[in-house]
Design a protein around this motif. Structure first.
Motif, short mmCIF file in Angstrom:
data_model
loop_
_atom_site.label_atom_id
_atom_site.label_comp_id
_atom_site.label_asym_id
_atom_site.label_seq_id
_atom_site.Cartn_x
_atom_site.Cartn_y
_atom_site.Cartn_z
N PRO A 34 51.40 60.17 66.65
CA PRO A 34 49.98 60.52 66.55
C PRO A 34 49.64 61.08 65.16
CG PRO A 34 51.17 62.25 67.70
CD PRO A 34 52.17 61.18 67.42
N TRP A 35 48.42 60.82 64.72
CA TRP A 35 47.92 61.32 63.44
C TRP A 35 46.50 61.82 63.61
CZ3 TRP A 35 50.71 61.50 58.89
CH2 TRP A 35 51.89 60.76 58.85
N THR A 36 46.18 62.88 62.89
CA THR A 36 44.80 63.29 62.70
C THR A 36 44.38 62.87 61.29
OG1 THR A 36 45.34 65.47 61.80
CG2 THR A 36 45.14 65.28 64.21
N ILE A 37 43.11 62.98 60.99
CA ILE A 37 42.64 62.62 59.66
C ILE A 37 43.24 63.56 58.62
CG2 ILE A 37 40.61 62.46 58.17
CD1 ILE A 37 39.02 61.57 60.64
N GLU A 38 43.28 64.84 58.91
CA GLU A 38 43.88 65.80 57.98
C GLU A 38 45.34 65.46 57.70
OE1 GLU A 38 45.15 70.50 57.59
OE2 GLU A 38 43.93 69.86 59.28
N GLN A 39 46.09 65.12 58.74
CA GLN A 39 47.49 64.78 58.56
C GLN A 39 47.65 63.52 57.71
OE1 GLN A 39 48.50 64.56 62.72
NE2 GLN A 39 49.47 66.59 62.73
N ALA A 40 46.79 62.55 57.94
CA ALA A 40 46.89 61.30 57.18
C ALA A 40 46.62 61.54 55.70
CB ALA A 40 45.91 60.27 57.74
N ILE A 41 45.59 62.32 55.38
CA ILE A 41 45.28 62.61 53.98
C ILE A 41 46.42 63.44 53.37
CG2 ILE A 41 43.73 63.86 52.43
CD1 ILE A 41 41.43 63.12 54.34
N GLY A 42 46.93 64.42 54.11
CA GLY A 42 48.04 65.22 53.62
C GLY A 42 49.26 64.38 53.33
N TYR A 43 49.52 63.40 54.19
CA TYR A 43 50.65 62.50 53.96
C TYR A 43 50.46 61.71 52.68
CZ TYR A 43 54.11 58.83 54.66
OH TYR A 43 55.16 57.96 54.48
N LEU A 44 49.26 61.22 52.44
CA LEU A 44 49.00 60.45 51.22
C LEU A 44 49.32 61.27 49.97
CD1 LEU A 44 45.60 58.75 52.14
CD2 LEU A 44 47.87 57.71 52.17
N TYR A 45 49.11 62.57 50.04
CA TYR A 45 49.39 63.44 48.91
C TYR A 45 50.87 63.82 48.81
CZ TYR A 45 44.31 64.13 48.50
OH TYR A 45 42.95 63.95 48.34
N SER A 46 51.68 63.37 49.75
CA SER A 46 53.10 63.73 49.74
C SER A 46 53.99 62.61 49.21
CB SER A 46 53.55 64.08 51.18
OG SER A 46 53.77 62.91 51.95
N THR A 47 53.41 61.48 48.84
CA THR A 47 54.23 60.33 48.46
C THR A 47 54.56 60.36 46.96
OG1 THR A 47 52.43 58.82 47.86
CG2 THR A 47 52.98 59.03 50.22
N SER A 48 55.40 59.39 46.57
CA SER A 48 55.81 59.31 45.16
C SER A 48 54.68 58.81 44.26
CB SER A 48 57.03 58.38 45.02
OG SER A 48 56.73 57.09 45.53
N LEU A 49 53.62 58.26 44.83
CA LEU A 49 52.43 57.93 44.04
C LEU A 49 51.68 59.23 43.77
CD1 LEU A 49 50.43 55.69 42.97
CD2 LEU A 49 49.27 55.94 45.18
N PRO A 50 51.52 59.64 42.51
CA PRO A 50 50.87 60.94 42.23
C PRO A 50 49.36 60.85 42.46
CG PRO A 50 51.36 59.81 40.18
CD PRO A 50 51.94 58.95 41.28
N LEU A 51 48.98 60.70 43.70
CA LEU A 51 47.60 60.36 44.05
C LEU A 51 46.61 61.42 43.61
CD1 LEU A 51 45.64 58.44 45.43
CD2 LEU A 51 46.20 59.52 47.62
N ARG A 52 46.91 62.71 43.87
CA ARG A 52 45.94 63.74 43.52
C ARG A 52 45.68 63.78 42.01
NH1 ARG A 52 47.34 69.13 44.74
NH2 ARG A 52 49.52 68.52 44.73
N GLN A 53 46.75 63.63 41.22
CA GLN A 53 46.57 63.62 39.77
C GLN A 53 45.73 62.43 39.34
OE1 GLN A 53 50.36 63.94 37.72
NE2 GLN A 53 51.19 65.26 39.31
N MET A 54 45.97 61.28 39.96
CA MET A 54 45.25 60.07 39.58
C MET A 54 43.78 60.13 40.01
SD MET A 54 48.32 57.48 40.61
CE MET A 54 47.48 55.98 40.17
N LEU A 55 43.51 60.80 41.12
CA LEU A 55 42.12 60.90 41.58
C LEU A 55 41.31 61.84 40.71
CD1 LEU A 55 42.70 61.10 45.44
CD2 LEU A 55 41.53 59.25 44.22
N GLY A 56 41.94 62.90 40.23
CA GLY A 56 41.23 63.86 39.39
C GLY A 56 40.03 64.44 40.11
#
Length: 269
Positions: free
Chosen positions: A210-232
Motif C-alpha cells: 500500500p502507498w499514500t500520496i505522501e509516501q509516494a512523493i517521499g519515495y521519489l525523493y529517496s532515489t539516486s536521481l537527485p530529484l529535489r535538487q533538480m526541481l529547485g
C-alpha cells in the motif's frame, strides 16, 4: 511535505541528500521473507552479520536480534546517521555502522556467518565483491541478495501517472538516475553461478504494497536521481501536480503496488 530541508546535501555520493526520506519512505521487507530467512539459515542469536549497502537499516535492524553482532556498511555518512538513529529508537544495541564501499572489501571487518545485500548488489562490481566475500564468510555461511519491484518502474495506472508528471518537470536527459554498475546482460544468478557461492536458491515473494500520496512523493525523493535538487523552486509545484494527478485517479488517496521480491540465498559447494 514538511521535510525537505532535513539532512540535505548538495554534493557527495550517489544517494547524498536522500537519507531523511530514505529512512521514512523506503518500504521495509515483508515479515514472511524475514521469518523464512531466519528459519532457513538457522539464525539463533549467534554469529555475525554484514549488511552491504545497508542504507538506513531496513534489513540490518530486523535481523540484528537474530545474530550476536551486526555490521551495517554504506558509503553515505548521512545514511549511517539515520540508521544509527533508527537503532536507538528501536533499542537495538548490537549493530556497528561503518562507512565504506564494497570496493574496499575485505578490509578489516573480520569474518561473518551471513552477508546480506538488500536492493544494493546491482550498484557493485559483483565479481569483485564475491571474490572478496570468499575471504570473509565463515565455512557453512552464505549470502542473501534481495531485490524487489521499484515504485518508479511503473506497472499500474497510478505509477505511470507519477512517471508522466516527473517527465513533465525534468529535461529529457535527466529522466532517470545513474546507471547501475552491474552489467544487465548478466543476472545475479549467473554471476553467482560463476563465483565461490555457486549453490543458489531462488525464491520470489509476491504481495501487494500500500502507498499514500505522501509516501509516494517521499519515495521519489529517496532515489539516486537527485530529484529535489533538480526541481529547485519547482518542488512545490511538482508535489501539487503529483497530488492532484493521483487524487483524480483515487479521491481517497490510497494506492496499491504489486510487488515481486526476489531472494537469492547463496553458499559454497
Amino acid at each position: 511535505m514538511n521535510s525537505t530541508d532535513q539532512l540535505d546535501s548538495s554534493d557527495g555520493g550517489l544517494f547524498a541528500g536522500t537519507a531523511w526520506h530514505y529512512a521514512r519512505y523506503r518500504p521495509g521487507y515483508p515479515r514472511e521473507f524475514l521469518d523464512d530467512m531466519i528459519e532457513r539459515l538457522g539464525l539463533r542469536g549467534t554469529g555475525r552479520l554484514l549488511d552491504l549497502g545497508c542504507g538506513t537499516g531496513q534489513l540490518t535492524l530486523p535481523l540484528a536480534a537474530h545474530v550476536a553482532e551486526a555490521v551495517g556498511m554504506d558509503p553515505e555518512p548521512e545514511m549511517l546517521t539515520e540508521a544509527s538513529r533508527q537503532a536507538r529508537e528501536r533499542d537495538v544495541t548490537n549493530v556497528t555502522w561503518t562507512q565504506g564501499t564494497s570496493a574496499e572489501l575485505p578490509g578489516d571487518l573480520g569474518h561473518f556467518r551471513l552477508v546480506t545485500m538488500g536492493r544494493s548488489f546491482h550498484w557493485m562490481d559483483r565479481e569483485q565483491v564475491l571474490t572478496a566475500l570468499d575471504e570473509m564468510v565463515d565455512d557453512g555461511g552464505g549470502l542473501v541478495i534481495a531485490n524487489d519491484s521499484c515504485l518508479i518502474r511503473p506497472t499500474t495506472t497510478w505509477q505511470q501517472a507519477i512517471e508522466e508528471v516527473q517527465r513533465s518537470f525534468l529535461p529529457p536527459e535527466h529522466q532517470h538516475g545513474p546507471t547501475p554498475t552491474a552489467d544487465p546482460r548478466k543476472t545475479h544468478d549467473q554471476v553467482l553461478a560463476n563465483s565461490p557461492f555457486c549453490q543458489v536458491n531462488r525464491k520470489v515473494y509476491e504481495f501487494l504494497r500500500p502507498w499514500t500520496i505522501e509516501q509516494a512523493i517521499g519515495y521519489l525523493y529517496s532515489t539516486s536521481l537527485p530529484l529535489r535538487q533538480m526541481l529547485g523552486d519547482q518542488q512545490g509545484a511538482f508535489e501539487d501536480a503529483v497530488t492532484d494527478t493521483l487524487l483524480a485517479i483515487d479521491p481517497i488517496g490510497h494506492f496499491t503496488e504489486p510487488v515481486a521480491l526476489e531472494v537469492l540465498t547463496a553458499s559454497r559447494n
